[in-house]
Design a protein around this motif. Structure first.
Motif, PDB file in Angstrom:
ATOM      1  N   VAL A  17       0.873  -1.177   0.000  1.00  0.00           N
ATOM      2  CA  VAL A  17       0.000   0.000   0.000  1.00  0.00           C
ATOM      3  C   VAL A  17       0.908   1.224   0.000  1.00  0.00           C
ATOM      4  N   ASP A  18       0.621   2.141  -0.910  1.00  0.00           N
ATOM      5  CA  ASP A  18       1.565   3.229  -1.179  1.00  0.00           C
ATOM      6  C   ASP A  18       0.911   4.600  -0.987  1.00  0.00           C
ATOM      7  N   SER A  19       1.128   5.190   0.188  1.00  0.00           N
ATOM      8  CA  SER A  19       0.735   6.584   0.470  1.00  0.00           C
ATOM      9  C   SER A  19      -0.735   6.866   0.163  1.00  0.00           C
ATOM     10  N   VAL A  20      -1.617   6.032   0.674  1.00  0.00           N
ATOM     11  CA  VAL A  20      -3.053   6.207   0.428  1.00  0.00           C
ATOM     12  C   VAL A  20      -3.612   7.312   1.318  1.00  0.00           C
ATOM     13  N   ARG A  21      -4.329   8.222   0.672  1.00  0.00           N
ATOM     14  CA  ARG A  21      -4.995   9.316   1.381  1.00  0.00           C
ATOM     15  C   ARG A  21      -6.480   9.293   1.032  1.00  0.00           C
ATOM     16  N   LEU A  22      -7.321   9.100   2.050  1.00  0.00           N
ATOM     17  CA  LEU A  22      -8.772   9.086   1.850  1.00  0.00           C
ATOM     18  C   LEU A  22      -9.442   9.787   3.027  1.00  0.00           C
ATOM     19  N   HIS A 207     -14.344  -7.274  -5.895  1.00  0.00           N
ATOM     20  CA  HIS A 207     -13.687  -7.555  -7.167  1.00  0.00           C
ATOM     21  C   HIS A 207     -14.502  -7.049  -8.352  1.00  0.00           C
ATOM     22  N   HIS A 208     -15.826  -7.067  -8.206  1.00  0.00           N
ATOM     23  CA  HIS A 208     -16.681  -6.801  -9.356  1.00  0.00           C
ATOM     24  C   HIS A 208     -17.159  -5.355  -9.393  1.00  0.00           C
ATOM     25  N   LEU A 209     -16.889  -4.711 -10.504  1.00  0.00           N
ATOM     26  CA  LEU A 209     -17.258  -3.313 -10.681  1.00  0.00           C
ATOM     27  C   LEU A 209     -18.766  -3.116 -10.633  1.00  0.00           C
ATOM     28  N   ASP A 210     -19.528  -4.021 -11.242  1.00  0.00           N
ATOM     29  CA  ASP A 210     -20.986  -3.886 -11.250  1.00  0.00           C
ATOM     30  C   ASP A 210     -21.550  -3.867  -9.833  1.00  0.00           C
ATOM     31  N   THR A 211     -20.995  -4.698  -8.953  1.00  0.00           N
ATOM     32  CA  THR A 211     -21.460  -4.733  -7.569  1.00  0.00           C
ATOM     33  C   THR A 211     -21.155  -3.419  -6.869  1.00  0.00           C
ATOM     34  N   ALA A 212     -19.953  -2.904  -7.073  1.00  0.00           N
ATOM     35  CA  ALA A 212     -19.577  -1.629  -6.462  1.00  0.00           C
ATOM     36  C   ALA A 212     -20.481  -0.504  -6.955  1.00  0.00           C
ATOM     37  N   ARG A 213     -20.770  -0.488  -8.238  1.00  0.00           N
ATOM     38  CA  ARG A 213     -21.641   0.550  -8.797  1.00  0.00           C
ATOM     39  C   ARG A 213     -23.053   0.473  -8.238  1.00  0.00           C
ATOM     40  N   GLN A 214     -23.540  -0.751  -8.052  1.00  0.00           N
ATOM     41  CA  GLN A 214     -24.920  -0.929  -7.597  1.00  0.00           C
ATOM     42  C   GLN A 214     -25.107  -0.561  -6.128  1.00  0.00           C
ATOM     43  N   TYR A 215     -24.128  -0.859  -5.288  1.00  0.00           N
ATOM     44  CA  TYR A 215     -24.334  -0.757  -3.843  1.00  0.00           C
ATOM     45  C   TYR A 215     -23.624   0.409  -3.158  1.00  0.00           C
ATOM     46  N   CYS A 216     -22.595   0.950  -3.772  1.00  0.00           N
ATOM     47  CA  CYS A 216     -21.743   1.902  -3.060  1.00  0.00           C
ATOM     48  C   CYS A 216     -21.996   3.351  -3.483  1.00  0.00           C
ATOM     49  N   ASP A 217     -21.851   4.263  -2.525  1.00  0.00           N
ATOM     50  CA  ASP A 217     -21.958   5.692  -2.805  1.00  0.00           C
ATOM     51  C   ASP A 217     -20.712   6.199  -3.531  1.00  0.00           C
ATOM     52  N   ARG A 218     -19.627   5.492  -3.316  1.00  0.00           N
ATOM     53  CA  ARG A 218     -18.319   5.973  -3.778  1.00  0.00           C
ATOM     54  C   ARG A 218     -17.444   4.767  -4.078  1.00  0.00           C
ATOM     55  N   ILE A 219     -16.612   4.893  -5.109  1.00  0.00           N
ATOM     56  CA  ILE A 219     -15.708   3.808  -5.483  1.00  0.00           C
ATOM     57  C   ILE A 219     -14.270   4.308  -5.450  1.00  0.00           C
ATOM     58  N   VAL A 220     -13.412   3.512  -4.844  1.00  0.00           N
ATOM     59  CA  VAL A 220     -11.971   3.762  -4.842  1.00  0.00           C
ATOM     60  C   VAL A 220     -11.319   2.625  -5.619  1.00  0.00           C
ATOM     61  N   ALA A 221     -10.606   2.953  -6.681  1.00  0.00           N
ATOM     62  CA  ALA A 221      -9.939   1.935  -7.495  1.00  0.00           C
ATOM     63  C   ALA A 221      -8.448   1.938  -7.184  1.00  0.00           C
ATOM     64  N   MET A 222      -7.921   0.751  -6.842  1.00  0.00           N
ATOM     65  CA  MET A 222      -6.510   0.633  -6.494  1.00  0.00           C
ATOM     66  C   MET A 222      -5.765  -0.195  -7.534  1.00  0.00           C
ATOM     67  N   GLN A 223      -4.507   0.137  -7.713  1.00  0.00           N
ATOM     68  CA  GLN A 223      -3.615  -0.600  -8.596  1.00  0.00           C
ATOM     69  C   GLN A 223      -2.206  -0.486  -8.030  1.00  0.00           C
ATOM     70  N   SER A 224      -1.592  -1.641  -7.775  1.00  0.00           N
ATOM     71  CA  SER A 224      -0.213  -1.676  -7.248  1.00  0.00           C
ATOM     72  C   SER A 224      -0.069  -0.846  -5.979  1.00  0.00           C
ATOM     73  N   GLY A 225      -1.079  -0.912  -5.113  1.00  0.00           N
ATOM     74  CA  GLY A 225      -1.011  -0.250  -3.818  1.00  0.00           C
ATOM     75  C   GLY A 225      -1.404   1.205  -3.807  1.00  0.00           C
ATOM     76  N   ARG A 226      -1.696   1.772  -4.966  1.00  0.00           N
ATOM     77  CA  ARG A 226      -2.027   3.192  -5.060  1.00  0.00           C
ATOM     78  C   ARG A 226      -3.491   3.404  -5.416  1.00  0.00           C
ATOM     79  N   VAL A 227      -4.026   4.523  -4.963  1.00  0.00           N
ATOM     80  CA  VAL A 227      -5.376   4.924  -5.344  1.00  0.00           C
ATOM     81  C   VAL A 227      -5.292   5.609  -6.703  1.00  0.00           C
ATOM     82  N   MET A 228      -5.955   5.001  -7.690  1.00  0.00           N
ATOM     83  CA  MET A 228      -5.925   5.521  -9.057  1.00  0.00           C
ATOM     84  C   MET A 228      -7.211   6.266  -9.420  1.00  0.00           C
ATOM     85  N   PHE A 229      -8.253   6.039  -8.620  1.00  0.00           N
ATOM     86  CA  PHE A 229      -9.530   6.700  -8.854  1.00  0.00           C
ATOM     87  C   PHE A 229     -10.272   6.793  -7.539  1.00  0.00           C
TER      88      PHE A 229
END
Length: 274
Positions: A17-22, A207-229
């Motif tokens: 996990v690389d310097s995550v700020r939320l 893991h599944h984007l459709d599930t996150a879109r359906q249930y969550c107010d907000r999505i955080v996408a991670m790649q290689s320990g970093r927040v990319m979205f």
């Protein structure tokens, strides 16, 4: 409010996990997505202090969680309940007792462990447990052994156990990764119900984007320990997903399915008490 300030975790030369700020407002439901190895589980475990950060801080309502020790840390783990992929129920015990384990941290030290093992719970605590089970259509199964239930039922029992902690935050670490689609929907419905009706902040790895879109107010996408979205479901378009992961939505979903299929199952569940 839950704040992650430059949260980092290293395992030797690997930066998981690389310097995550939320900054997560109270009552928000946040989905963290990413392929295996993105750092999602390590991130949640640092919030709960099951994994210690190499750098950075976790703050909740202004309190530095990363500085807590002893009784104060135990209190935080009560306020910040954890739900695991493999349920972590005691399979040989009945459902009601598994739920009542959520009261363990409300007792001091060894007394909590002893009274739990001897099933010496109060009438009020038992009523709390039955109400939680009834809420998710499980009251009729209260005296069954946990191992007689389906995976979806067991995960809802785990949610009931978490609720008995009376938490302010629930961390759900890939809670539906080992479930079929029908049971996955039931569990996600339960988490969203807890979030909406109780106002409990929910941070869940998916893991599944459709599930996150359906249930969550907000999505955080991670790649290689970093927040990319970090944004709303509508803002995570197919084009943005391709920019982050280099694949289409369908390819991302296919890879997520392969990740969950290939993940080994533990030979036995363990009792998880923070």
């Amino acid at each position: 409010m839950l704040e992650l300030q430059g949260l980092t975790r290293r395992f030797g030369d690997l930066v998981a996990v690389d310097s995550v700020r939320l900054v997560i407002p109270d009552g928000q439901m946040v989905g963290v997505i990413g392929r295996s190895g993105a750092g999602k589980s390590t991130l949640l475990r640092m919030v709960n202090r099951l994994t210690e950060p190499s750098e950075g801080r976790v703050l909740h309502e202004g309190q530095d969680v990363t500085a807590l020790r002893g009784t104060a840390l135990r209190r935080w783990r009560t306020d910040c309940a954890m739900i695991f992929q493999q349920f972590n129920l005691v399979q040989r015990l009945d459902v009601l007792t598994n739920v009542l384990v959520g009261r363990l941290n409300h007792r001091p030290g060894l007394l909590g462990t002893v009274t739990s093992l001897l099933k010496m719970f109060t009438a009020e605590e038992r009523a709390m447990a039955i109400r939680a089970l009834d809420r998710f259509d499980l009251a009729a199964s209260a005296l069954q052994r946990a191992d007689t239930l389906s995976g979806g039922q067991q995960q809802r029992v785990a949610i009931c156990r978490a609720l008995l902690q009376e938490p302010k935050v629930i961390l759900a670490d890939e809670p539906i990764a080992s479930l079929d689609p029908r049971n996955a929907r039931t569990v996600m419905d339960a988490l969203r119900q807890v979030n909406r009706e109780d106002g409990i902040t929910v941070l869940t790895n998916l893991h599944h984007l459709d599930t996150a879109r359906q249930y969550c107010d907000r999505i955080v996408a991670m790649q290689s320990g970093r927040v990319m979205f970090d944004g709303t479901p509508a803002e995570l378009t197919g084009a943005r997903l391709r920019e982050i992961y280099g694949v289409s939505e369908d390819e991302f979903e296919d890879q997520a399915s392969e990740d969950t299929t290939m993940r080994p199952r533990p030979v036995a569940a363990r009792l998880a008490v923070a």
